[in-house]
Every structure is written in C-alpha cells, then in structure tokens.
Motif scaffolding. Structure first.
Motif, PDB file in Angstrom:
ATOM      1  N   GLU A  31     -43.987  29.959  -2.155  1.00 40.05           N
ATOM      2  CA  GLU A  31     -44.518  29.977  -3.284  1.00 40.05           C
ATOM      3  C   GLU A  31     -43.704  30.004  -4.547  1.00 40.05           C
ATOM      4  OE1 GLU A  31     -47.906  29.388  -3.904  1.00 40.05           O
ATOM      5  OE2 GLU A  31     -48.222  30.076  -5.802  1.00 40.05           O
ATOM      6  N   ALA A  32     -42.742  30.703  -4.461  1.00 42.08           N
ATOM      7  CA  ALA A  32     -41.540  30.777  -5.523  1.00 42.08           C
ATOM      8  C   ALA A  32     -40.994  29.527  -5.727  1.00 42.08           C
ATOM      9  CB  ALA A  32     -40.747  32.087  -5.360  1.00 42.08           C
ATOM     10  N   LYS A  33     -40.573  28.984  -4.548  1.00 41.07           N
ATOM     11  CA  LYS A  33     -40.068  27.898  -4.584  1.00 41.07           C
ATOM     12  C   LYS A  33     -40.744  26.596  -5.289  1.00 41.07           C
ATOM     13  CE  LYS A  33     -37.287  24.557  -1.855  1.00 41.07           C
ATOM     14  NZ  LYS A  33     -37.228  23.905  -0.641  1.00 41.07           N
ATOM     15  N   LYS A  34     -42.054  26.610  -4.728  1.00 38.34           N
ATOM     16  CA  LYS A  34     -42.923  25.644  -5.339  1.00 38.34           C
ATOM     17  C   LYS A  34     -42.920  25.580  -6.803  1.00 38.34           C
ATOM     18  CE  LYS A  34     -46.842  26.153  -3.081  1.00 38.34           C
ATOM     19  NZ  LYS A  34     -48.213  26.241  -2.710  1.00 38.34           N
ATOM     20  N   LEU A  35     -42.727  26.842  -7.387  1.00 32.19           N
ATOM     21  CA  LEU A  35     -43.055  27.075  -9.090  1.00 32.19           C
ATOM     22  C   LEU A  35     -42.016  26.935  -9.689  1.00 32.19           C
ATOM     23  CD1 LEU A  35     -45.966  29.434  -9.058  1.00 32.19           C
ATOM     24  CD2 LEU A  35     -46.160  27.333 -10.111  1.00 32.19           C
ATOM     25  N   GLY A  36     -40.628  26.636  -8.881  1.00 33.49           N
ATOM     26  CA  GLY A  36     -39.116  26.461  -9.554  1.00 33.49           C
ATOM     27  C   GLY A  36     -38.515  27.598  -9.822  1.00 33.49           C
ATOM     28  N   PHE A  37     -38.899  28.713  -8.757  1.00 33.44           N
ATOM     29  CA  PHE A  37     -37.855  29.745  -9.007  1.00 33.44           C
ATOM     30  C   PHE A  37     -36.528  29.128  -8.088  1.00 33.44           C
ATOM     31  CE2 PHE A  37     -41.545  31.285 -10.614  1.00 33.44           C
ATOM     32  CZ  PHE A  37     -41.371  32.214 -11.586  1.00 33.44           C
ATOM     33  N   THR A  38     -35.478  29.853  -8.411  1.00 30.66           N
ATOM     34  CA  THR A  38     -34.306  29.694  -7.576  1.00 30.66           C
ATOM     35  C   THR A  38     -33.605  30.977  -7.154  1.00 30.66           C
ATOM     36  OG1 THR A  38     -32.805  29.647  -9.459  1.00 30.66           O
ATOM     37  CG2 THR A  38     -33.844  27.476  -8.565  1.00 30.66           C
ATOM     38  N   THR A  39     -34.167  31.982  -7.565  1.00 30.05           N
ATOM     39  CA  THR A  39     -33.587  33.276  -6.853  1.00 30.05           C
ATOM     40  C   THR A  39     -34.686  34.104  -6.771  1.00 30.05           C
ATOM     41  OG1 THR A  39     -31.601  33.161  -8.250  1.00 30.05           O
ATOM     42  CG2 THR A  39     -31.671  35.396  -7.463  1.00 30.05           C
ATOM     43  N   VAL A  40     -34.564  34.669  -5.645  1.00 28.60           N
ATOM     44  CA  VAL A  40     -35.730  35.845  -5.005  1.00 28.60           C
ATOM     45  C   VAL A  40     -34.882  37.080  -4.668  1.00 28.60           C
ATOM     46  CG1 VAL A  40     -37.626  36.425  -3.539  1.00 28.60           C
ATOM     47  CG2 VAL A  40     -37.354  34.091  -4.357  1.00 28.60           C
ATOM     48  N   ILE A  41     -35.167  38.058  -5.178  1.00 29.10           N
ATOM     49  CA  ILE A  41     -34.854  39.486  -4.792  1.00 29.10           C
ATOM     50  C   ILE A  41     -35.643  40.110  -3.968  1.00 29.10           C
ATOM     51  CG2 ILE A  41     -33.845  41.805  -5.364  1.00 29.10           C
ATOM     52  CD1 ILE A  41     -33.532  40.491  -8.480  1.00 29.10           C
ATOM     53  N   LEU A  42     -35.349  40.370  -2.689  1.00 32.00           N
ATOM     54  CA  LEU A  42     -36.378  41.043  -1.611  1.00 32.00           C
ATOM     55  C   LEU A  42     -35.787  41.735  -0.707  1.00 32.00           C
ATOM     56  CD1 LEU A  42     -36.944  38.066   0.880  1.00 32.00           C
ATOM     57  CD2 LEU A  42     -35.071  37.863  -0.666  1.00 32.00           C
ATOM     58  N   PRO A  43     -36.537  42.697  -0.066  1.00 30.67           N
ATOM     59  CA  PRO A  43     -36.018  43.759   0.782  1.00 30.67           C
ATOM     60  C   PRO A  43     -35.258  43.165   1.914  1.00 30.67           C
ATOM     61  CG  PRO A  43     -38.269  43.982   0.710  1.00 30.67           C
ATOM     62  CD  PRO A  43     -38.000  42.566   0.042  1.00 30.67           C
ATOM     63  N   LYS A  44     -34.025  44.000   2.407  1.00 28.18           N
ATOM     64  CA  LYS A  44     -33.178  43.552   3.083  1.00 28.18           C
ATOM     65  C   LYS A  44     -33.858  43.634   4.656  1.00 28.18           C
ATOM     66  CE  LYS A  44     -28.601  44.134   4.433  1.00 28.18           C
ATOM     67  NZ  LYS A  44     -27.748  44.263   4.981  1.00 28.18           N
ATOM     68  N   VAL A  45     -34.958  44.505   4.950  1.00 23.60           N
ATOM     69  CA  VAL A  45     -35.549  44.483   6.249  1.00 23.60           C
ATOM     70  C   VAL A  45     -36.278  43.396   6.498  1.00 23.60           C
ATOM     71  CG1 VAL A  45     -35.950  46.617   7.065  1.00 23.60           C
ATOM     72  CG2 VAL A  45     -36.667  46.162   4.741  1.00 23.60           C
ATOM     73  N   CYS A  46     -36.429  42.324   5.376  1.00 27.95           N
ATOM     74  CA  CYS A  46     -37.471  41.152   5.664  1.00 27.95           C
ATOM     75  C   CYS A  46     -36.283  40.069   5.951  1.00 27.95           C
ATOM     76  CB  CYS A  46     -37.895  40.542   4.302  1.00 27.95           C
ATOM     77  SG  CYS A  46     -39.216  41.607   3.911  1.00 27.95           S
ATOM     78  N   GLN A  47     -35.151  40.249   6.133  1.00 27.99           N
ATOM     79  CA  GLN A  47     -34.124  39.318   6.301  1.00 27.99           C
ATOM     80  C   GLN A  47     -34.315  38.448   7.835  1.00 27.99           C
ATOM     81  OE1 GLN A  47     -30.010  40.676   5.714  1.00 27.99           O
ATOM     82  NE2 GLN A  47     -29.252  38.437   5.487  1.00 27.99           N
ATOM     83  N   SER A  48     -34.658  39.383   8.636  1.00 29.22           N
ATOM     84  CA  SER A  48     -34.525  39.063  10.143  1.00 29.22           C
ATOM     85  C   SER A  48     -35.845  38.091  10.227  1.00 29.22           C
ATOM     86  CB  SER A  48     -34.938  40.239  11.170  1.00 29.22           C
ATOM     87  OG  SER A  48     -35.844  40.841  10.723  1.00 29.22           O
ATOM     88  N   SER A  49     -36.873  38.298   9.556  1.00 29.92           N
ATOM     89  CA  SER A  49     -37.981  37.238   9.719  1.00 29.92           C
ATOM     90  C   SER A  49     -38.092  36.032   8.789  1.00 29.92           C
ATOM     91  CB  SER A  49     -39.391  38.008   9.153  1.00 29.92           C
ATOM     92  OG  SER A  49     -39.381  38.654   7.941  1.00 29.92           O
ATOM     93  N   MET A  50     -36.838  36.015   7.802  1.00 31.11           N
ATOM     94  CA  MET A  50     -36.688  34.842   7.002  1.00 31.11           C
ATOM     95  C   MET A  50     -35.925  33.675   7.654  1.00 31.11           C
ATOM     96  SD  MET A  50     -38.497  35.125   4.123  1.00 31.11           S
ATOM     97  CE  MET A  50     -37.403  34.151   3.276  1.00 31.11           C
ATOM     98  N   GLU A  51     -35.999  32.472   7.356  1.00 26.13           N
ATOM     99  CA  GLU A  51     -35.126  31.491   7.748  1.00 26.13           C
ATOM    100  C   GLU A  51     -34.334  31.133   6.506  1.00 26.13           C
ATOM    101  OE1 GLU A  51     -38.206  28.296   8.788  1.00 26.13           O
ATOM    102  OE2 GLU A  51     -38.791  29.922  10.060  1.00 26.13           O
ATOM    103  N   LYS A  52     -33.455  30.325   6.681  1.00 29.10           N
ATOM    104  CA  LYS A  52     -32.694  29.963   5.483  1.00 29.10           C
ATOM    105  C   LYS A  52     -33.691  29.006   4.634  1.00 29.10           C
ATOM    106  CE  LYS A  52     -28.169  28.684   3.814  1.00 29.10           C
ATOM    107  NZ  LYS A  52     -29.104  29.101   2.495  1.00 29.10           N
TER     108      LYS A  52
END
Ligand SMILES: Nc1ncnc2c1ncn2[C@@H]1O[C@H](COP(=O)(O)OP(=O)(O)OP(=O)(O)O)[C@@H](O)[C@H]1O
Ligand SMILES: [Mg+2]
Length: 459
Positions: A416-437
């Motif tokens: 959703e952030a990408k859709k609205l033109g954001f380029t940087t997202v600060i997010l919890p480290k624990v979410c890293q495993s569930s995220m893809e590039k």
C-alpha cells in the motif's frame, strides 16, 4: 392497576430494570435516569407456541436438510457497505444502524433502498421521523428511483406489521426505532420497554418472513445506541456511523456481525448527491499533508483486510507548569503516555518537563498498536526538530523495553505504501522472514526503537 400489568423503573441510558425508583443507576452509574414504565406480565406467544397454534407438531430438523443457495446475499451495489456487512445483505437479517444526528443514516439507507429497488427487489421505507415530502426532497438529491420502492409514514407497530405481512417486501427500513410504539405498552415511544418490544416484533417479522430489516437507532451522548443494551443482542448486525462533524467523510464500522468480520470499515464522503464511496481512503487521509516540517510521519494501520495510511502529528514543547500537558486526538491517550515513558527511560529523551500533543490527522480514530512506531518517531521528530522525509513510512508495535514487535500483514502494508509513492518503510525486524524483496522500496528493519530513531536522525 390492571391485572397482568406492573410498574417497573428502567434506566433510560442502559436499560437497567428495578422495582423501585433510584437516584443513581447501579448498572451505568448515571444519575436521574430512572423512568416509571408499565409492563405487561402476560406471556407473549413465541414462535414455538405459534407452531402449536397452527396445529403443527414442533419438530427439530436435521442441519444437513436445511437448504441454502449460494447467492443468498443481496448486494447493495455500495461496495463499502457490502464489505462491512460481510458480502451483502443476508435475507431475514436484522441490522441496526446507529450514529450521531445528521451524520447520514437516512441518506445511506435511502441509497441502499434505491439500489435494491433498481435491481428488482421490492423495498419498503418506513419513516416515523419525516414526512413524505421531506423524504421526496432527499430522494431528489440522491437520484432516480423506480416503482419498486414504497414509502410509508407510520409509527404504530401493529399497523406496520400488518402492512409488511400484506406487502411482503424483500427489504424494510425502519427510521427510527425510537419513534415506534406498540399500543399495549403505555410508556412513551423511545422508552426502554417500547424500544425492546418494537425490536422484538421486528425480529419476529424478519425471521418469520425472511425479510431483511434495517433499523435506525439514535445514539446517546456517550455514542452508544440509545435504549437497552439488549437491543444490540437482539439484532444480527450493529453498524455505527462515525466521523468528525467538521470533516466531510464518514466511517461505517461493524461493531457486531453474525455474518461477517467486525474489523472492516467503510469510508464515505458526504456530497450534495448523497454519500459517495471513498475507494482509496489512504489517499484521502493524506490529502493536505505538509511537506518538510518536523513532528510528522505517515503510519499504516490495518482496518480489517485493508491497510490505511494516516499522518501522525506530534507537537512537543517546554511546559510552563509543574505538571506537563498531554493530549491525544484520534488515538489512545494512555498509549501515548506509555510510549513517551519508553522514550524517556529507554532512549534517554527528556520528555518529563514537556507538553505533548499527538494528533491523527484527518479525524480518524486508530487504536492498532502498529501505529506505535509512528507515534514515537513523530514525538522524537518534534522534540529534536528533525524533519522526516516525506517518502518515509513507519509501522510496528513498541514494547515496554523499547523493542519493536511484529505486526500482522506487513507485506500488504508495504505494498500500500508503494502504491502511494513511498520509497522507505521502517518496519520490525521480526517481519523480515515473511517479507520478500519489493522492487524500488528501501525496507529498513529495526529491532529496537533506538535503531529507528538513529535512522531518522541520520536523515
Ligand atoms: N444539499 C446537500 N449537500 C450536501 N450535504 C447535504 C445536503 N443536504 C443534506 N446534507 C447532509 O446530509 C446530512 C443529513 O443526513 P441524514 O438526514 O441522512 O442524517 P441522519 O443521520 O438520518 O440524521 P437524523 O439522526 O437527524 O435522522 C446533513 O447533516 C448534511 O451534512
Ligand atoms: Mg434520519
């Protein structure tokens, strides 16, 4: 006193019943709310005894023998409302719509009636508040109607029952339950026993004839539906209309839903032509966000299955009094205090002598812990006068040790952030495993709140 009648006292705020008058309600602690009402002690017939009266033997049925069709639900063609209802209106369901005066309850329901009538359903709109001319005026504002919609101005429930049983419409709207009355009950319309009895009759009609009924309910000062609490138990779905008096958008929230999730919200905008759906609320909420100022960051909160981006603003300044002032608008005040205590103790930012004001811009109410990181960064940004770039978004729950904890559906939030033109997202480290590039996105994983602060200070 007639036989079969007795006098009881009801609290008009919460419906607490007492055999004698009391100054303060033991249920809701409100003062001077008890009103004398006469209730009938005669047993009313239940559906079971009606079966007996018709000469049929009461017989349970096998669950697997109950037939339902796939396309049971009727779509209102108002996408936001259909989603809140869990995918359309279930036949035979009783839906209570509450909200502040003038927020648009009658408008929304008239639009629903119009759409259902246009798709071939017969609809009956019963108003106890407005005259036929007033309804016509509103209808002119909304658009074209066809002959499937009928309007009826009546407040007597026995007459209404008779009309519904004769016309057998697919859907009925009752505007509002507080104006309806039943002759057998001597108290005034809107009183606890009248509202309870009226809803009971409507429930019998809805379940007995398979008609979907929408009931409009007024709300009290505290924002609950006026009348007895049991009202909310009796109906299948309770929807609340909320919104700022000064903002044009309205939020429809399901508080209870027997046929769907209660997390979903619908966003509407009040226009001259009625309530218009807001398909992309994030864009709407971020409208008017100032650029290049400190104390502002965009955060992401999930409302049901949909991520919504909001701007969080904070203003931190030196306090002139012994006890600093803290205000939170649109979010939990205690949560803000807690986050400030974490910043003070774990990060070493001196906030004890500072006034702090936190605001969710746009008047939306958000309580999801995922906005914790946004609130903390906005406070730090204002305190240290650091401008957070407009392209940065943050989400994550902050724990008492200053750790940034996992939140659900991180990938949806990032997209959703990408859709609205954001380029940087600060997010919890624990979410890293569930995220893809994600292509074109700079994902900053943080484990501690200090890491996030270090990142924004670096610029
Ligand atoms: N011409 C118009 N243009 C824009 N908005 C309008 C117009 N006419 C009415 N409204 C809006 O519609 C609202 C009234 O809506 P509606 O009557 O549906 O509210 P309600 O929730 O049913 O209120 P009540 O509790 O009094 O029955 C007004 O507050 C106003 O904001
Ligand atoms: Mg109305």
């Amino acid at each position: 006193m007639l036989k079969n009648k007795k006098v009881v006292y009801f609290c008009q705020e919460c419906g607490y019943e007492s055999s004698k008058w009391m100054g303060q309600c033991p249920g809701c602690k409100a003062w001077n709310t008890f009103v004398e009402e006469t209730v009938s002690t005669k047993k009313t017939s239940s559906s079971g005894s009606r079966t007996m009266a018709q000469g049929l033997k009461p017989e349970p049925v096998k669950l697997k023998d109950i037939r339902i069709s796939e396309d049971e639900r009727r779509l209102t063609k108002i996408g936001e409302l259909d989603r809140v209802l869990g995918g359309g209106i279930v036949p035979g369901s009783l839906v209570l719509v509450g909200g502040d005066p003038g927020i648009g309850k009658s408008t929304l329901l008239l639009q629903v009636c119009r759409n259902l009538a246009l798709s071939g359903n017969s609809v009956l709109y019963i108003s106890g508040e407005e005259s036929l001319r007033q309804i016509r005026l509103r209808a002119n504002r909304i658009g074209e109607f066809n002959e499937n919609l009928q309007i009826f101005c009546e407040t007597n429930l026995e007459t209404i029952r008779e009309v519904i049983e004769r016309k057998k419409p697919d859907m009925v709207v009752i505007d509002s339950i507080q104006t309806m009355f039943h002759e057998d009950i001597s108290s005034a319309p809107g009183s606890v026993s009248q509202v309870r009895e009226s809803t009971n009759i409507l429930m019998q009609i809805a379940k007995g004839l398979g008609i979907s009924i929408f009931i409009v309910g007024h709300v009290t000062k505290e924002g609950n539906v006026a009348g007895p609490r049991v009202l909310e138990h009796m109906v299948d779905t309770v929807l609340y209309f909320e919104g700022d008096r000064h903002a044009s958008y309205r939020i429809l929230r399901a508080v209870k839903n027997r046929f769907g999730s209660t997390n979903e919200i619908g966003v509407f905008e009040m226009r001259g032509t009625g309530l218009e759906e807001v398909k992309n609320p994030s864009e709407f909420m971020l409208n008017g966000k100032p650029n290049g100022t400190s104390g502002s960051i965009v955060a992401c909160s999930m409302e049901g299955t949909r991520p919504i981006l909001v701007e969080i603003q904070a203003l931190v300044c030196q306090s002139n009094f012994g006890i600093p002032r803290r205000t939170a608008v649109g979010t939990d005040f205690n949560r803000v205090n807690l986050l400030m205590a974490v910043l003070e103790k774990k990060v070493g930012i001196h906030l004890a002598s500072c006034d702090a004001y936190v605001n969710i811009a746009g008047g939306m109410k958000m309580t999801e812990p995922a906005i914790d990181l946004g609130i903390s960064l906005a406070v730090v940004s204002s305190c240290k006068d650091i401008v957070i770039p407009d392209s940065v978004l943050a989400f994550g729950e902050v724990g008492l040790s200053g750790e940034v904890r996992a939140v659900s559906m991180a990938a949806q939030r990032v997209s959703e952030a990408k859709k609205l033109g954001f380029t940087t997202v600060i997010l919890p480290k624990v979410c890293q495993s569930s995220m893809e590039k994600t292509e074109g996105m700079n994902l900053v994983y943080v484990e501690w709140i200090q890491d996030a602060i270090r990142y924004i200070m670096k610029g």
